[in-house]
Design an enzyme around this catalytic site. Structure first.
Site, PDB file in Angstrom:
ATOM      1  N   ASP A   1       0.855  -1.194   0.000  1.00 16.98           N
ATOM      2  CA  ASP A   1       0.000   0.000   0.000  1.00 16.98           C
ATOM      3  C   ASP A   1       0.887   1.239   0.000  1.00 16.98           C
ATOM      4  O   ASP A   1       1.768   1.370   0.850  1.00 16.98           O
ATOM      5  CB  ASP A   1      -0.871  -0.034   1.272  1.00 16.98           C
TER       6      ASP A   1
ATOM      7  N   ASP B   1      -4.133   3.846   2.832  1.00 20.52           N
ATOM      8  CA  ASP B   1      -5.534   3.490   3.132  1.00 20.52           C
ATOM      9  C   ASP B   1      -5.661   2.046   3.614  1.00 20.52           C
ATOM     10  O   ASP B   1      -6.756   1.545   3.825  1.00 20.52           O
ATOM     11  CB  ASP B   1      -6.444   3.746   1.910  1.00 20.52           C
TER      12      ASP B   1
ATOM     13  N   ASP C   1      -2.011  -1.345  -3.627  1.00 17.83           N
ATOM     14  CA  ASP C   1      -2.373  -0.608  -4.844  1.00 17.83           C
ATOM     15  C   ASP C   1      -1.350  -0.840  -5.951  1.00 17.83           C
ATOM     16  O   ASP C   1      -0.305  -1.474  -5.732  1.00 17.83           O
ATOM     17  CB  ASP C   1      -2.561   0.889  -4.536  1.00 17.83           C
TER      18      ASP C   1
ATOM     19  N   ASP D   1      -6.856 -11.142 -14.889  1.00 15.60           N
ATOM     20  CA  ASP D   1      -7.951 -12.007 -14.438  1.00 15.60           C
ATOM     21  C   ASP D   1      -9.223 -11.550 -15.159  1.00 15.60           C
ATOM     22  O   ASP D   1      -9.542 -10.355 -15.152  1.00 15.60           O
ATOM     23  CB  ASP D   1      -8.125 -11.841 -12.922  1.00 15.60           C
TER      24      ASP D   1
ATOM     25  N   ASP E   1     -11.820 -16.756 -14.982  1.00 15.32           N
ATOM     26  CA  ASP E   1     -12.341 -17.095 -13.658  1.00 15.32           C
ATOM     27  C   ASP E   1     -13.613 -17.938 -13.739  1.00 15.32           C
ATOM     28  O   ASP E   1     -14.515 -17.625 -14.518  1.00 15.32           O
ATOM     29  CB  ASP E   1     -12.659 -15.773 -12.933  1.00 15.32           C
TER      30      ASP E   1
ATOM     31  N   GLU F   1      -9.804 -21.428 -15.127  1.00 15.06           N
ATOM     32  CA  GLU F   1      -9.936 -21.917 -13.760  1.00 15.06           C
ATOM     33  C   GLU F   1     -10.947 -23.050 -13.798  1.00 15.06           C
ATOM     34  O   GLU F   1     -12.120 -22.822 -14.051  1.00 15.06           O
ATOM     35  CB  GLU F   1     -10.417 -20.825 -12.806  1.00 15.06           C
TER      36      GLU F   1
ATOM     37  N   HIS G   1      -5.316 -17.534  -3.837  1.00 13.28           N
ATOM     38  CA  HIS G   1      -6.088 -16.682  -2.939  1.00 13.28           C
ATOM     39  C   HIS G   1      -7.360 -17.355  -2.419  1.00 13.28           C
ATOM     40  O   HIS G   1      -8.107 -16.733  -1.682  1.00 13.28           O
ATOM     41  CB  HIS G   1      -6.456 -15.406  -3.698  1.00 13.28           C
ATOM     42  N   ASP G   2      -7.638 -18.575  -2.830  1.00 10.29           N
ATOM     43  CA  ASP G   2      -8.861 -19.265  -2.410  1.00 10.29           C
ATOM     44  C   ASP G   2      -8.597 -20.377  -1.398  1.00 10.29           C
ATOM     45  O   ASP G   2      -9.529 -21.116  -1.043  1.00 10.29           O
ATOM     46  CB  ASP G   2      -9.566 -19.887  -3.629  1.00 10.29           C
TER      47      ASP G   2
HETATM   48  C1  GLC Z   1     -13.034 -17.936  -8.486  1.00 13.07           C
HETATM   49  C2  GLC Z   1     -12.048 -17.051  -7.751  1.00 13.07           C
HETATM   50  C3  GLC Z   1     -12.602 -16.726  -6.402  1.00 13.07           C
HETATM   51  C4  GLC Z   1     -13.905 -15.990  -6.571  1.00 13.07           C
HETATM   52  C5  GLC Z   1     -14.873 -16.789  -7.443  1.00 13.07           C
HETATM   53  C6  GLC Z   1     -16.006 -15.943  -7.898  1.00 13.07           C
HETATM   54  O1  GLC Z   1     -13.160 -19.170  -7.897  1.00 13.07           O
HETATM   55  O2  GLC Z   1     -10.794 -17.670  -7.688  1.00 13.07           O
HETATM   56  O3  GLC Z   1     -11.720 -15.976  -5.612  1.00 13.07           O
HETATM   57  O4  GLC Z   1     -14.474 -15.746  -5.316  1.00 13.07           O
HETATM   58  O5  GLC Z   1     -14.256 -17.284  -8.607  1.00 13.07           O
HETATM   59  O6  GLC Z   1     -15.574 -15.025  -8.861  1.00 13.07           O
END
Ligand code: GLC
Length: 581
Positions: free
Chosen positions: A50, A54, A58, A127, A229, A286, A353-354
């Site tokens: 950051d 905030d 960023d 993404d 995604d 994905e 991140h999931d």
């Molecule tokens: C994918 C992303 C996830 C998101 C979901 C809805 O699985 O990796 O982080 O919450 O799609 O977009």
């Protein structure tokens, strides 16, 4: 239904790639491409750096850290969504596909960041979240305003006079219901994710054209790749039939009934024709469907659809609080490798991140073993076939933060999941225990740059707390230590980049039943490497199969390795790659 899709392909058999001809450099030459040889670094932009105080990362923060990223040796960066968004799901709910999220900066910052990457020989993956938009997107505002609005057919609507729509499950809904009633037009709309993430109707050619235009907008700016995604869900059976009793017990059925519709491949060929083939870009999906055939149909070169996919079966291992069996882990990766040995291309990753932090889930995050086990896991990712995706902070061995109470979570999946369990009178204590280990927030805490307040991530209050272990685990401390996780990661990336055998070579699993050691060879023509990974906290001893003897050590996360003839002894979480005598 679990996000990470456990229980896939239970009847799998180990197929050795032995019975296939080994590839040689010549064989692979025509198929060599930059995206197969890339090492991808995934950045969760909210949590990286950051610069305006905030508490939210960023784009200027990423610009500030470009030299650091380059120093890792990685040559591609994937950023989670940076588009304008009301942030119901941290940017996975997009309100303007051509705008930059206010908290992240401006389009000028984006252009400067992209140029900064390209100047350093780093490519960039965007993404693309187009299974759904935000409910605050102009398309949805229009769509919901009246039944005869020209945008009505951009989303899936079920008029209430037809009765209640057949039940569909939602990932993030507090009641678990994917149909949301909207009184304005007396109809329900579909959202497989949160209520604020209505699903786009891909069956409408206008929607598809909008998506291709958006992709072209970014490709014209110079992005090098797209991560699609939740993509297996775009093609649906829009008659929404009632689903068979108990279908959700088998995740294969879930994917089959919720997505992967027969039109998916037509859409992808269209996307390829309109966008992907017009630029030097690649696209990764994905999700890879529910069978190997599905996955091949998405990525094989002669299909002219996508270039890469990631499957979730690896992520379904190790989700129990009791741990996992190494033989299961090996079996999954070996089976997928075998199925793609001749054709198609996949990604390799142990975190994103999931999911939880890699070392907390698959390694050992105790002070004693955190460093060796995270180095060992990075050795795995970077020595397998497939394009490695390395998640920010895993180069340092960052760990789960392990929250205790629901008030600490920021993730919609955790918060609404809790509400759902509570309102159904379920076991919230057990749910919290699982969340503590598996929650997505574990993998989203701010990057640990140094030992100063908030780990040098922000001068303000971080949107999600920094893991208190930042005083020990941080970039600054690891820079100066030649044996740090960070410096080991750099060495391992270099080894992969210098040796095409680690990218393209044939993979052969050794000792499939061994519960401590994952051992395999990689072979490309004359080049042969032996990879030995001790996944346990104990010393391990192995006997290599007849004819194999460890040769020159190319990388080792300890000072030495004990090998005599076919016998090798490994220390806890030891990782060694060597030649073969
Ligand atoms: C994918 C992303 C996830 C998101 C979901 C809805 O699985 O990796 O982080 O919450 O799609 O977009």
């Amino acid at each position: 239904m679990n996000k990470s899709f456990p229980g896939f392909f239970l009847l799998a058999i180990l197929i050795s790639c032995n019975n296939q001809p080994e590839p040689t450099v010549q064989d692979t030459d025509p198929n060599r491409t930059w995206w197969k040889e890339a090492v991808i670094y995934q950045i969760y932009p909210r949590s990286f750096k950051d610069t305006d105080g905030d508490g939210v990362g960023d784009l200027r923060g990423i610009i500030e850290k470009l030299d650091y990223i380059q120093s890792l040796g990685v040559n591609m960066v994937w950023l989670n969504p940076i588009y304008s968004s009301p942030n119901a799901d941290n940017g996975y709910d997009i309100s303007d596909y051509r705008g930059i999220m206010d908290e992240f900066g401006t389009m000028e910052d984006f252009d400067e960041m992209l140029k900064g990457m390209h100047d350093r020989g780093i490519k960039f993956v965007m993404d693309v979240v187009v299974n759904h938009s935000s409910d605050e997107h102009e398309w949805f505002r229009q769509s919901r305003s009246s039944r005869d609005n020209p945008y009505r057919d951009y989303y899936h609507w079920w008029p209430a006079e037809k009765g209640k729509p057949p039940y569909r499950w939602s990932y993030f809904d507090a009641e678990g219901n994917a149909w949301q009633y909207d009184s304005l037009t007396d109809a329900y709309y579909l959202h497989y994710f949160a209520e604020k993430q209505p699903d786009l109707k891909w069956e409408n050619p206008k929607v598809r054209q909008e998506v291709y235009d958006i992709m072209k907008f970014w490709a014209d700016k110079g992005v090098d790749g797209f991560r699609l995604d939740a993509f297996q869900f775009v093609a649906k059976d829009t008659t929404f039939p009632k689903l068979p009793e108990g279908y959700e017990k088998d995740v294969k059925n879930v994917i089959k009934h919720y997505g992967m519709g027969p039109n998916l491949h037509d859409y992808l060929r269209e996307m390829n024709r309109e966008v992907l083939s017009q630029y030097d870009v690649f696209a990764v999906s994905e999700g890879a469907g529910s069978t190997f055939e599905d996955a091949h149909n998405l990525v094989d070169a002669d299909r002219n659809e996508l270039q890469m996919a990631y499957h979730f079966e690896g992520m379904s291992v190790g989700n129990s609080l009791e741990g996992y069996a190494l033989s299961e882990f090996k079996e999954v990766y070996t089976r997928w490798d075998s199925a793609f040995a001749q054709e198609g291309w996949l990604s390799i990753f142990l975190a994103n991140h999931d999911v939880p932090r890699m070392v907390s889930k698959f390694g050992n995050d105790s002070p004693e073993f955190r460093a060796p086990s995270s180095k060992m896991l990075n050795t795995f990712i970077l020595s397998m076939r497939g394009t490695p995706y390395c998640y920010y902070g895993d180069e340092l061995g960052m760990t789960n933060i392990s929250f205790d109470s629901i008030g600490q979570y920021r993730d919609i999946a955790a918060i609404n999941g809790y509400k759902k369990v509570a309102s159904a009178g379920g076991d919230v204590e057990q749910y919290l225990k699982e969340l503590k280990f598996l929650s997505r927030d574990n993998g989203r805490t701010p990057m640990q740059w140094d030992g100063s307040e908030h780990a040098g991530f922000t001068a303000g209050t971080p949107w999600l707390p920094v893991n208190p272990n930042y005083t020990q685990i941080n970039v600054q401390a690891q820079e100066s230590d030649p044996n740090s996780c960070l410096n080991y990661f750099r060495k391992m990336v270099r080894l992969r980049k210098d040796n095409p055998v680690l990218v393209y070579g044939g993979y052969e699993l050794l000792l499939p039943e061994h519960e401590q050691v994952y051992a395999y060879t990689r072979t490309l023509g004359e080049a042969k490497m032996l990879v030995l990974l001790n996944f346990s906290a104990e010393n391990a001893r192995i006997e290599l199969p007849a004819g194999l003897e460890a040769g020159e050590v190319l990388i080792n996360n300890y000072d030495a390795v004990e090998a005599a003839g076919s016998e090798v002894k490994l220390l806890p979480y030891q990782a060694v790659i060597c030649g073969l005598k």
